[in-house]
Motif scaffolding. Sequence first.
Motif, short mmCIF file in Angstrom:
data_model
loop_
_atom_site.label_atom_id
_atom_site.label_comp_id
_atom_site.label_asym_id
_atom_site.label_seq_id
_atom_site.Cartn_x
_atom_site.Cartn_y
_atom_site.Cartn_z
N GLN A 48 0.82 -1.21 0.00
CA GLN A 48 0.00 0.00 0.00
C GLN A 48 0.86 1.26 0.00
O GLN A 48 0.39 2.33 -0.41
N ARG A 49 2.10 1.16 0.44
CA ARG A 49 2.99 2.31 0.50
C ARG A 49 4.20 2.10 -0.40
O ARG A 49 4.74 1.00 -0.47
N GLY A 50 4.64 3.15 -1.06
CA GLY A 50 5.82 3.07 -1.91
C GLY A 50 7.10 3.18 -1.10
O GLY A 50 7.10 3.66 0.04
N ILE A 51 8.21 2.74 -1.71
CA ILE A 51 9.51 2.75 -1.04
C ILE A 51 10.49 3.56 -1.87
O ILE A 51 10.60 3.39 -3.08
N GLY A 52 11.25 4.45 -1.22
CA GLY A 52 12.37 5.13 -1.87
C GLY A 52 12.00 6.42 -2.56
O GLY A 52 10.84 6.70 -2.87
N MET A 53 13.05 7.22 -2.83
CA MET A 53 12.89 8.51 -3.50
C MET A 53 13.69 8.58 -4.79
O MET A 53 13.99 9.63 -5.31
N ILE A 93 -3.50 -7.39 1.47
CA ILE A 93 -2.69 -7.52 2.68
C ILE A 93 -1.86 -6.26 2.90
O ILE A 93 -1.03 -5.89 2.06
N MET A 94 -2.10 -5.61 4.02
CA MET A 94 -1.34 -4.41 4.37
C MET A 94 0.04 -4.80 4.92
O MET A 94 0.18 -5.83 5.58
N GLU A 95 1.04 -3.97 4.65
CA GLU A 95 2.34 -4.21 5.25
C GLU A 95 2.31 -3.82 6.72
O GLU A 95 1.45 -3.04 7.15
N GLN A 96 3.23 -4.39 7.48
CA GLN A 96 3.29 -4.10 8.90
C GLN A 96 3.95 -2.76 9.11
O GLN A 96 5.01 -2.48 8.55
N ASN A 97 3.34 -1.93 9.91
CA ASN A 97 3.88 -0.60 10.18
C ASN A 97 4.96 -0.68 11.24
O ASN A 97 4.71 -1.09 12.36
N ILE A 98 6.18 -0.27 10.88
CA ILE A 98 7.27 -0.29 11.86
C ILE A 98 7.70 1.13 12.23
O ILE A 98 8.64 1.32 12.97
N VAL A 99 7.01 2.14 11.70
CA VAL A 99 7.35 3.53 11.98
C VAL A 99 6.40 4.08 13.03
O VAL A 99 5.19 4.09 12.85
N GLY A 100 6.93 4.52 14.14
CA GLY A 100 6.12 5.14 15.18
C GLY A 100 5.18 4.19 15.89
O GLY A 100 4.18 4.61 16.46
N GLN A 101 5.49 2.92 15.85
CA GLN A 101 4.58 1.97 16.50
C GLN A 101 4.69 2.07 18.02
O GLN A 101 5.74 2.36 18.57
#
Length: 255
Positions: free
Chosen positions: A103-108, A168-176
């Motif tokens: 659901q979220r993109g990676i990288g710039m 399937i959503m990815e697991q959030n590891i930011v600010g958990q």
Amino acid sequence: MKLGKYELDKLYCGDSEVLMKDIPDNSIDLIILDPPYLVTNQEWDKKEIITVDFVNDMFRILKETGNLYIWCGIGERSQSLIRWFPMFNNKFIFKDLITWKKQRGIGMRKGWLYTREEIMWFVKNNKKFIWNKGEQYSKTELRKIEKLFTGKIAKSKFKRLTNVWTDIMEQNIVGQKNPIKTHFTPKPLKAIERIILLHTKENDIILDPFIGSGITAIACKLLNRKYLGFDISKEYIEIANARLKAVKKVQDKLF
């Protein structure tokens, strides 16, 4: 319950290539692999783990009815799929390539936003591998219009799962908020559970040679499967064991 020298439902710290040597032949029902892709600056992600000898050993320990899943990547960031496929295909029978749509993109970087991850599916024996038909359906109901156009009676009122996973959503590891640390590259519990339910029954034995923070072991505990997990990092073995204890506490309260 023991498997060779190992206690089942336990995690071991060490080199998986070495530890796997002590697993008996034809004793594992399902292997789920999430090896280092060589795409991060983490110390555990700097060395290629998958070798011909490693693949041969997995073939040795997997049952004739067994299945093998390997998480991998394809694109500018990772060519692990390209590197690993020939070695696995030389020993096992290739069944399919699953794309997990994140659901979220990676990288710039300059290029297409990276929103996919791949899973290769292999079997040891194409006539004997386990496939639980009742688990091949999603939770999404077929629309009446689809039934009207096909003119056929559907075997299930739910849609069949495809080799592109968009649900399937990815697991959030930011600010958990969870005080128990997870892995740098965690895989979703739902994805692991899907694989386990499709290819095993209760008390079957599942091996994860790169257990990380323990998501495969957690899925096994929730689904009443036996597990064996290896990881070279003592820190992550401790994290995984802490997460397993947390799961047990919740189960004890429920049951």
